[in-house]
Motif scaffolding. Structure first.
Motif, PDB file in Angstrom:
ATOM      1  N   VAL A  52     -22.122 108.506  60.464  1.00  0.00           N
ATOM      2  CA  VAL A  52     -21.809 109.823  60.952  1.00  0.00           C
ATOM      3  C   VAL A  52     -21.167 110.707  60.749  1.00  0.00           C
ATOM      4  O   VAL A  52     -19.329 110.098  61.166  1.00  0.00           O
ATOM      5  CB  VAL A  52     -21.669 109.417  62.818  1.00  0.00           C
ATOM      6  N   SER A  53     -21.136 111.734  60.357  1.00  0.00           N
ATOM      7  CA  SER A  53     -20.329 112.939  59.162  1.00  0.00           C
ATOM      8  C   SER A  53     -19.922 113.557  60.462  1.00  0.00           C
ATOM      9  O   SER A  53     -20.528 114.363  61.257  1.00  0.00           O
ATOM     10  CB  SER A  53     -20.464 112.920  57.759  1.00  0.00           C
ATOM     11  N   ALA A  54     -18.861 114.592  59.994  1.00  0.00           N
ATOM     12  CA  ALA A  54     -18.020 115.291  61.386  1.00  0.00           C
ATOM     13  C   ALA A  54     -18.970 115.892  61.275  1.00  0.00           C
ATOM     14  O   ALA A  54     -18.744 117.318  61.930  1.00  0.00           O
ATOM     15  CB  ALA A  54     -16.675 115.294  61.339  1.00  0.00           C
ATOM     16  N   GLY A  55     -19.282 116.633  60.104  1.00  0.00           N
ATOM     17  CA  GLY A  55     -20.241 117.647  60.285  1.00  0.00           C
ATOM     18  C   GLY A  55     -18.841 119.973  60.589  1.00  0.00           C
ATOM     19  O   GLY A  55     -17.469 119.407  60.108  1.00  0.00           O
ATOM     20  N   THR A  56     -19.008 120.580  60.572  1.00  0.00           N
ATOM     21  CA  THR A  56     -18.618 121.540  60.592  1.00  0.00           C
ATOM     22  C   THR A  56     -17.732 121.160  61.591  1.00  0.00           C
ATOM     23  O   THR A  56     -16.453 121.915  61.716  1.00  0.00           O
ATOM     24  CB  THR A  56     -19.935 122.818  61.407  1.00  0.00           C
ATOM     25  N   GLY A  57     -18.497 120.822  62.522  1.00  0.00           N
ATOM     26  CA  GLY A  57     -16.755 120.309  63.891  1.00  0.00           C
ATOM     27  C   GLY A  57     -15.739 120.313  63.771  1.00  0.00           C
ATOM     28  O   GLY A  57     -14.438 120.369  63.459  1.00  0.00           O
ATOM     29  N   GLY A  58     -15.994 119.019  63.178  1.00  0.00           N
ATOM     30  CA  GLY A  58     -14.881 118.187  63.029  1.00  0.00           C
ATOM     31  C   GLY A  58     -14.169 119.070  61.827  1.00  0.00           C
ATOM     32  O   GLY A  58     -12.666 118.925  61.868  1.00  0.00           O
ATOM     33  N   GLN A  59     -14.764 119.813  60.432  1.00  0.00           N
ATOM     34  CA  GLN A  59     -13.917 120.814  59.432  1.00  0.00           C
ATOM     35  C   GLN A  59     -13.014 121.208  60.900  1.00  0.00           C
ATOM     36  O   GLN A  59     -11.754 121.697  60.621  1.00  0.00           O
ATOM     37  CB  GLN A  59     -14.407 121.143  58.835  1.00  0.00           C
ATOM     38  N   LEU A  60     -13.871 122.237  61.592  1.00  0.00           N
ATOM     39  CA  LEU A  60     -13.393 123.381  61.780  1.00  0.00           C
ATOM     40  C   LEU A  60     -11.982 122.618  63.023  1.00  0.00           C
ATOM     41  O   LEU A  60     -10.805 123.459  62.774  1.00  0.00           O
ATOM     42  CB  LEU A  60     -14.178 124.130  63.079  1.00  0.00           C
ATOM     43  N   SER A  61     -12.079 121.593  63.521  1.00  0.00           N
ATOM     44  CA  SER A  61     -10.643 120.810  64.100  1.00  0.00           C
ATOM     45  C   SER A  61      -9.312 121.006  63.862  1.00  0.00           C
ATOM     46  O   SER A  61      -8.808 120.900  63.499  1.00  0.00           O
ATOM     47  CB  SER A  61     -12.092 120.075  65.264  1.00  0.00           C
ATOM     48  N   ALA A  62     -10.030 120.671  62.701  1.00  0.00           N
ATOM     49  CA  ALA A  62      -8.835 120.411  61.496  1.00  0.00           C
ATOM     50  C   ALA A  62      -8.466 121.900  61.193  1.00  0.00           C
ATOM     51  O   ALA A  62      -7.313 121.279  60.499  1.00  0.00           O
ATOM     52  CB  ALA A  62      -9.741 118.881  60.054  1.00  0.00           C
ATOM     53  N   ILE A  63      -9.034 122.682  60.745  1.00  0.00           N
ATOM     54  CA  ILE A  63      -8.671 123.637  59.692  1.00  0.00           C
ATOM     55  C   ILE A  63      -7.534 124.121  61.279  1.00  0.00           C
ATOM     56  O   ILE A  63      -6.444 125.295  60.220  1.00  0.00           O
ATOM     57  CB  ILE A  63     -10.177 124.278  59.569  1.00  0.00           C
ATOM     58  N   TRP A  64      -8.089 124.289  62.376  1.00  0.00           N
ATOM     59  CA  TRP A  64      -7.165 124.899  63.208  1.00  0.00           C
ATOM     60  C   TRP A  64      -5.755 125.077  63.214  1.00  0.00           C
ATOM     61  O   TRP A  64      -5.487 126.876  63.062  1.00  0.00           O
ATOM     62  CB  TRP A  64      -8.061 125.604  64.442  1.00  0.00           C
ATOM     63  N   GLY A 111     -12.267 135.998  64.530  1.00  0.00           N
ATOM     64  CA  GLY A 111     -13.818 136.103  64.666  1.00  0.00           C
ATOM     65  C   GLY A 111     -14.549 135.341  63.789  1.00  0.00           C
ATOM     66  O   GLY A 111     -15.716 134.723  64.433  1.00  0.00           O
ATOM     67  N   GLY A 112     -14.483 135.175  62.578  1.00  0.00           N
ATOM     68  CA  GLY A 112     -15.734 134.076  61.850  1.00  0.00           C
ATOM     69  C   GLY A 112     -15.054 133.300  61.833  1.00  0.00           C
ATOM     70  O   GLY A 112     -16.382 131.902  62.489  1.00  0.00           O
ATOM     71  N   PHE A 113     -13.857 132.095  62.298  1.00  0.00           N
ATOM     72  CA  PHE A 113     -13.558 131.276  62.515  1.00  0.00           C
ATOM     73  C   PHE A 113     -14.717 130.958  64.509  1.00  0.00           C
ATOM     74  O   PHE A 113     -15.183 129.541  63.934  1.00  0.00           O
ATOM     75  CB  PHE A 113     -12.491 130.713  62.913  1.00  0.00           C
ATOM     76  N   LEU A 114     -14.786 131.963  65.248  1.00  0.00           N
ATOM     77  CA  LEU A 114     -14.737 131.447  65.859  1.00  0.00           C
ATOM     78  C   LEU A 114     -16.877 131.578  66.423  1.00  0.00           C
ATOM     79  O   LEU A 114     -17.521 130.828  66.854  1.00  0.00           O
ATOM     80  CB  LEU A 114     -14.877 132.636  67.180  1.00  0.00           C
ATOM     81  N   ASN A 115     -16.516 131.781  65.181  1.00  0.00           N
ATOM     82  CA  ASN A 115     -18.536 131.933  64.687  1.00  0.00           C
ATOM     83  C   ASN A 115     -19.526 130.863  64.444  1.00  0.00           C
ATOM     84  O   ASN A 115     -20.286 130.430  64.934  1.00  0.00           O
ATOM     85  CB  ASN A 115     -18.944 132.842  63.322  1.00  0.00           C
ATOM     86  N   LEU A 116     -18.783 130.095  63.300  1.00  0.00           N
ATOM     87  CA  LEU A 116     -18.883 128.356  63.048  1.00  0.00           C
ATOM     88  C   LEU A 116     -18.754 127.392  64.752  1.00  0.00           C
ATOM     89  O   LEU A 116     -19.151 126.511  64.359  1.00  0.00           O
ATOM     90  CB  LEU A 116     -17.827 128.680  62.394  1.00  0.00           C
ATOM     91  N   LEU A 117     -17.373 127.967  65.254  1.00  0.00           N
ATOM     92  CA  LEU A 117     -17.143 127.028  66.158  1.00  0.00           C
ATOM     93  C   LEU A 117     -18.414 127.421  67.017  1.00  0.00           C
ATOM     94  O   LEU A 117     -18.725 126.073  67.962  1.00  0.00           O
ATOM     95  CB  LEU A 117     -15.801 127.494  66.951  1.00  0.00           C
TER      96      LEU A 117
END
Length: 400
Positions: free
Chosen positions: A105-117, A353-359
């Motif tokens: 199971v890969s974290a996908g966009t969500g896991g990356q965003l949690s690490a990026i913020w 806003g872009g970050f929130l779009n992906l979130l």
């Protein structure tokens, strides 16, 4: 000849015959008569059925043999989680009836965003405290919703409430304490609250009505440009994603129809936001119309060279998960993540806003990617491989 007959069913092995013996009416010679018998399949294997017909004068027995084959089995993996910053979760599962279960199971966009913020947040130190509080709360809420964190985001919600109190202006939000209300910032904050707050949550109710009234006034203010007005319309529609019975107000409906009639004059981003409004209110014909229009435009002309993270992420979110737009969404997402480094170099409300779009996309779709093979076997019989990719044809089942 005339005779009364008895039909006696018996079974063995993998067959079961719940039917009781049948005592038939008078059977007339030379005629065919049908008798209802019930046959049930038991465990996989060979079964036999024996039917005896007896009369006062003679008897006859028929034998039937068959094989019971197990239907392909499916299992539902109830939950899994990927901690922020981790790239994947790998497990060899021991599931009843499964053999050689290997799942990645890969974290996908969500896991990356949690690490990026946390990295992105450092770019805002000392500036835009409202945006920082807004994203802190949104990220914590999404992580709690998807089980990535088990901490209720009460602390982040209180911090956001304090920031809203500082920057409230009239019935909207200002960039500075005591400054003039800003339609873009108010739209972003209201859209985020309506998107990320759980259904029934009352934490921000003291501001919701004021924001709604102000943004409806933006819709009918001709002195405000179409970009700001479409953004306000998108924010006002966000709560409909949580409540399918919610309908637009008369002002919102009229504004939507006005923009729809003049859609050829709108830019790609405005079409994308209008598409989100149509999707929120289940305007299915308009969803198809605007999806086709946006897809055609992007295929023919793409986005301008100056397009940023905000542009790519908004259109990625607007196109949703329609199969016909899958490749287009992939290219938009790839372009968005290619611009992550630019966010750190030039922080702005649009980048947040872009970050929130992906979130928001992660909140709605839970885009974990699953890969691996599970071989299903029943009672030691031959195994059947299942593809665990959720969108693969005939793929295995999974749940978030």
């Amino acid at each position: 000849r005339h005779a009364r007959i008895n039909v006696i069913p018996e079974s063995s092995g993998s067959f079961m015959t719940p039917s009781q013996p049948v005592e038939a009416d008078v059977f007339r010679g030379g005629r065919t008569q049908r008798f209802p018998l019930e046959l049930q399949a038991g465990v996989p294997g060979v079964g036999m059925m024996e039917v005896s017909v007896e009369t006062p004068f003679s008897s006859s027995t028929a034998y039937h043999e068959g094989t019971v084959v197990a239907a392909p089995a499916s299992k539902r993996i109830l939950s899994f989680s990927v901690a922020p910053g981790e790239s994947e979760w790998r497990e060899a599962l021991d599931l009843d009836g499964w053999a050689e279960s290997r799942i990645l199971v890969s974290a996908g966009t969500g896991g990356q965003l949690s690490a990026i913020w946390p990295v992105l947040k450092k770019s805002y130190e000392g500036r835009d405290p409202l945006l920082v509080a807004l994203v802190d709360w949104a990220v914590a809420t999404v992580e709690f919703t998807h089980g990535i964190s088990d901490t209720i985001p009460a602390e982040q919600a209180n911090a956001l409430l304090a920031s809203l109190g500082r920057f409230a202006s009239g019935r909207g939000i200002a960039w500075t304490e005591g400054g003039p209300v800003d339609p873009w910032l108010t739209s972003l904050v209201y859209w985020s609250i309506e998107t990320f707050a759980p259904l029934g949550d009352q934490t921000f109710d003291r501001y919701r009505e004021d924001f709604r009234v102000y943004l409806e006034s933006v819709l009918i203010d001709d002195a405000i440009g179409p970009g700001s007005r479409v953004f306000a319309l998108r924010a006002l529609a966000a709560s409909a994603f949580h409540n399918p019975r919610l309908r637009p107000s008369r002002i919102q409906a009229k504004t939507f129809l006005d923009f729809l009639r003049n859609r050829e004059t709108l830019g790609h981003l405005q079409i994308g936001m209008l598409l989100e409004v149509a999707r929120a209110y289940h305007f299915n014909e308009e969803v198809r119309l605007l999806s086709d229009l946006l897809g055609t435009r992007l295929d023919e002309s793409g986005l301008r060279d100056s397009a940023e993270f905000w542009d790519h992420s908004l259109l990625y979110l607007a196109l949703d998960n329609a199969p016909s737009g899958a490749s287009l969404r992939e290219s938009l997402l790839a372009a968005a993540f290619a611009q992550i480094s630019e966010i750190l170099e030039k922080p702005s409300w649009a980048q947040v806003g872009g970050f929130l779009n992906l979130l928001a996309d992660f909140l709605w779709s839970g885009d974990f990617s699953i890969d691996g093979i599970a071989e299903v076997s029943i009672n030691g019989e031959s195994a059947q491989p299942l593809d665990l990719k959720p969108h693969a044809e005939g793929g295995g089942l999974y749940a978030r």
